[in-house]
Design a protein around this motif. Structure first.
Motif, mmCIF file in Angstrom:
data_model
loop_
_atom_site.group_PDB
_atom_site.id
_atom_site.type_symbol
_atom_site.label_atom_id
_atom_site.label_comp_id
_atom_site.label_asym_id
_atom_site.label_seq_id
_atom_site.Cartn_x
_atom_site.Cartn_y
_atom_site.Cartn_z
ATOM 1 N N ARG A 1 0.849 -1.191 0.000
ATOM 2 C CA ARG A 1 0.000 0.000 0.000
ATOM 3 C C ARG A 1 0.885 1.241 0.000
ATOM 4 O O ARG A 1 2.014 1.204 0.504
ATOM 5 C CB ARG A 1 -0.922 0.013 1.224
ATOM 6 N N LEU A 2 0.356 2.315 -0.537
ATOM 7 C CA LEU A 2 1.100 3.572 -0.576
ATOM 8 C C LEU A 2 0.333 4.642 0.180
ATOM 9 O O LEU A 2 -0.901 4.706 0.082
ATOM 10 C CB LEU A 2 1.322 4.022 -2.024
ATOM 11 N N PRO A 3 1.030 5.493 0.947
ATOM 12 C CA PRO A 3 0.338 6.564 1.668
ATOM 13 C C PRO A 3 -0.449 7.456 0.709
ATOM 14 O O PRO A 3 0.046 7.853 -0.344
ATOM 15 C CB PRO A 3 1.492 7.337 2.327
ATOM 16 N N GLY A 4 -1.695 7.736 1.070
ATOM 17 C CA GLY A 4 -2.543 8.577 0.245
ATOM 18 C C GLY A 4 -3.179 7.860 -0.923
ATOM 19 O O GLY A 4 -4.080 8.399 -1.573
ATOM 20 N N ILE A 5 -2.727 6.637 -1.215
ATOM 21 C CA ILE A 5 -3.276 5.861 -2.331
ATOM 22 C C ILE A 5 -3.959 4.602 -1.834
ATOM 23 O O ILE A 5 -5.032 4.232 -2.290
ATOM 24 C CB ILE A 5 -2.161 5.498 -3.342
ATOM 25 N N GLY A 6 -3.359 3.945 -0.858
ATOM 26 C CA GLY A 6 -3.912 2.695 -0.348
ATOM 27 C C GLY A 6 -3.448 1.520 -1.178
ATOM 28 O O GLY A 6 -2.330 1.520 -1.727
ATOM 29 N N ALA A 7 -4.307 0.516 -1.291
ATOM 30 C CA ALA A 7 -3.948 -0.697 -2.018
ATOM 31 C C ALA A 7 -3.716 -0.388 -3.490
ATOM 32 O O ALA A 7 -4.515 0.289 -4.129
ATOM 33 C CB ALA A 7 -5.051 -1.740 -1.868
ATOM 34 N N ILE A 8 -2.626 -0.919 -4.024
ATOM 35 C CA ILE A 8 -2.341 -0.757 -5.450
ATOM 36 C C ILE A 8 -3.177 -1.741 -6.258
ATOM 37 O O ILE A 8 -3.713 -1.410 -7.320
ATOM 38 C CB ILE A 8 -0.847 -0.964 -5.729
ATOM 39 N N VAL A 9 -3.300 -2.967 -5.751
ATOM 40 C CA VAL A 9 -4.077 -4.015 -6.410
ATOM 41 C C VAL A 9 -4.865 -4.770 -5.346
ATOM 42 O O VAL A 9 -4.584 -4.677 -4.142
ATOM 43 C CB VAL A 9 -3.170 -4.994 -7.190
ATOM 44 N N THR A 10 -5.854 -5.549 -5.793
ATOM 45 C CA THR A 10 -6.657 -6.373 -4.876
ATOM 46 C C THR A 10 -6.640 -7.849 -5.247
ATOM 47 O O THR A 10 -7.094 -8.680 -4.479
ATOM 48 C CB THR A 10 -8.117 -5.902 -4.854
ATOM 49 N N ASN A 11 -6.137 -8.199 -6.448
ATOM 50 C CA ASN A 11 -6.119 -9.581 -6.938
ATOM 51 C C ASN A 11 -7.525 -10.139 -7.101
ATOM 52 O O ASN A 11 -7.740 -11.344 -7.049
ATOM 53 C CB ASN A 11 -5.273 -10.472 -6.025
ATOM 54 N N CYS A 12 -8.499 -9.258 -7.245
ATOM 55 C CA CYS A 12 -9.877 -9.621 -7.581
ATOM 56 C C CYS A 12 -10.544 -8.333 -8.053
ATOM 57 O O CYS A 12 -9.857 -7.335 -8.297
ATOM 58 C CB CYS A 12 -10.609 -10.263 -6.401
ATOM 59 N N ASP A 13 -11.868 -8.332 -8.174
ATOM 60 C CA ASP A 13 -12.512 -7.149 -8.744
ATOM 61 C C ASP A 13 -13.189 -6.250 -7.701
ATOM 62 O O ASP A 13 -13.967 -5.368 -8.062
ATOM 63 C CB ASP A 13 -13.519 -7.542 -9.829
ATOM 64 N N ILE A 14 -12.887 -6.455 -6.425
ATOM 65 C CA ILE A 14 -13.425 -5.558 -5.406
ATOM 66 C C ILE A 14 -12.731 -4.194 -5.536
ATOM 67 O O ILE A 14 -11.553 -4.132 -5.893
ATOM 68 C CB ILE A 14 -13.231 -6.147 -3.989
ATOM 69 N N PRO A 15 -13.425 -3.090 -5.269
ATOM 70 C CA PRO A 15 -12.761 -1.778 -5.325
ATOM 71 C C PRO A 15 -11.570 -1.722 -4.373
ATOM 72 O O PRO A 15 -11.597 -2.294 -3.276
ATOM 73 C CB PRO A 15 -13.873 -0.812 -4.895
ATOM 74 N N ARG A 16 -10.528 -1.006 -4.794
ATOM 75 C CA ARG A 16 -9.290 -0.976 -4.007
ATOM 76 C C ARG A 16 -9.502 -0.418 -2.605
ATOM 77 O O ARG A 16 -8.828 -0.843 -1.660
ATOM 78 C CB ARG A 16 -8.228 -0.158 -4.741
ATOM 79 N N HIS A 17 -10.441 0.519 -2.438
ATOM 80 C CA HIS A 17 -10.627 1.098 -1.106
ATOM 81 C C HIS A 17 -11.295 0.122 -0.145
ATOM 82 O O HIS A 17 -11.372 0.393 1.052
ATOM 83 C CB HIS A 17 -11.430 2.403 -1.193
ATOM 84 N N GLN A 18 -11.769 -1.026 -0.658
ATOM 85 C CA GLN A 18 -12.357 -2.047 0.200
ATOM 86 C C GLN A 18 -11.466 -3.281 0.319
ATOM 87 O O GLN A 18 -11.928 -4.353 0.689
ATOM 88 C CB GLN A 18 -13.737 -2.444 -0.335
ATOM 89 N N ALA A 19 -10.174 -3.101 0.046
ATOM 90 C CA ALA A 19 -9.246 -4.234 0.045
ATOM 91 C C ALA A 19 -8.952 -4.768 1.437
ATOM 92 O O ALA A 19 -8.419 -5.860 1.579
ATOM 93 C CB ALA A 19 -7.937 -3.844 -0.642
ATOM 94 N N ARG A 20 -9.280 -4.006 2.475
ATOM 95 C CA ARG A 20 -9.115 -4.529 3.835
ATOM 96 C C ARG A 20 -10.061 -3.753 4.747
ATOM 97 O O ARG A 20 -10.484 -2.634 4.448
ATOM 98 C CB ARG A 20 -7.677 -4.393 4.340
ATOM 99 N N GLY A 21 -10.371 -4.380 5.877
ATOM 100 C CA GLY A 21 -11.142 -3.688 6.897
ATOM 101 C C GLY A 21 -12.638 -3.773 6.694
ATOM 102 O O GLY A 21 -13.156 -4.523 5.865
#
Length: 312
Positions: free
Chosen positions: A247-267
């Motif tokens: 993950r990168l500060p201000g960007i978050g997850a770069i990839v998710t390895n599936c089709d879920i939106p990146r902002h929902q990659a954890r939590g």
């Protein structure tokens, strides 16, 4: 021009230094920073006692990972009412007895699990750049051949004390006055998921009227989350993403390895109005054993009934 060239060279050196430091941190420090993430939800029926669900995922265990094993053993001290394991438990057949020994106190508590691809197929070296593609799965993985890991041995060890195997099926667990109805699918990343047919007839509500419906999958693909939400789940649980792993500060997850939106990659987030917890998991492939700004984790979800309305 010499000062400009010197400044550019200094900036390049700083960039390389930062990249080297990030690599060392990701590979040798953060991958071992095991974390318990705690969240609370008021989704239980009124009058239902509070319960704690321990959500574990993506352990990717190798037999010699002692710090990870210590963390797994420590989780038993939480004394959860229910354990949900969303798959990718092992990275080697030799890990199965070691995993079972570390999990034994949790295996003796009520629990359930689904499978991930690395519960069936041993990890392989991969080009990290392919995760930037629209579909990161290697050719042929959506039509998998015979498993290369002893799936039945792993299943037997996970179920020997009563955990429910939710592979494309439904199950029910009684928790002292609360009936937990679970719906699970096989690994969506391998397109093995088949939504189990609705129960016919639908079981009646228990005399106490308290039911919690959980939808469980390894990989949080949209089609699967849509189906589980439409099925009436009160809470969705998944893993697979490793929180993006990098993950990168201000960007978050770069990839998710599936089709879920990146902002929902954890939590914790919501899907179709239903709470969704995506675990960042505890490990990574032994061929890519690093994490950046997403430490390995387990999640303790404390579920409560709504607050009582004040009496006027």
């Amino acid at each position: 021009m010499r000062p400009v060239v010197a400044a550019a060279g200094a900036a390049g050196a700083l960039g390389l230094g930062a990249a080297a430091a990030a690599h060392v941190w990701a590979r040798h420090v953060e991958i071992h920073r095991y974390t318990l993430r705690e969240v609370g939800l008021r989704i239980l029926p009124p009058g239902t006692r509070t319960i704690r669900i321990l959500h574990i995922s993506d352990i990717h265990l190798m037999p010699d990972q002692q710090r990870k094993l210590d963390f797994l053993e420590h989780l038993a001290l939480l004394r959860p009412h229910l354990v949900i394991d969303t798959g990718d438990n092992i990275s080697s057949a030799a890990s199965i007895p070691v995993l079972a020994a570390a999990l034994e106190p949790l295996l003796r508590r009520p629990g359930a699990f689904v499978r991930g691809s690395n519960d069936m197929f041993a990890p392989m070296p991969k080009n990290p750049a392919r995760y930037l593609l629209p579909d990161a799965r290697p050719s042929g993985m959506t039509d998998p051949k015979e498993p290369t890991l002893p799936v039945q041995e792993l299943t037997d060890r996970l179920t020997e004390h009563g955990w429910k195997n939710l592979t494309n099926t439904r199950a029910s667990i009684e928790l002292g006055g609360l009936e937990v109805r679970l719906t699970g699918v096989d690994d969506p990343h391998l397109e093995l998921d088949e939504m189990p047919a609705p129960l016919d007839p639908e079981p009646p509500l228990p005399a106490h009227g308290s039911v919690l419906r959980l939808g469980v999958a390894h990989a949080p693909y949209r089609r699967v989350l849509d189906s589980l939400a439409a099925d009436g789940a009160d809470l969705l649980l998944a893993g697979h993403t490793h929180g993006g792993q990098l993950r990168l500060p201000g960007i978050g997850a770069i990839v998710t390895n599936c089709d879920i939106p990146r902002h929902q990659a954890r939590g914790l987030s919501t899907w179709q109005g239903v709470p969704l917890n995506v675990s960042a998991g505890m490990g990574a492939s032994p061929y890519a054993n690093y994490r950046l700004f997403t430490p390995p984790e387990a999640t303790l979800l404390t579920l409560r009934a709504p607050k009582a309305s004040p009496v006027h």
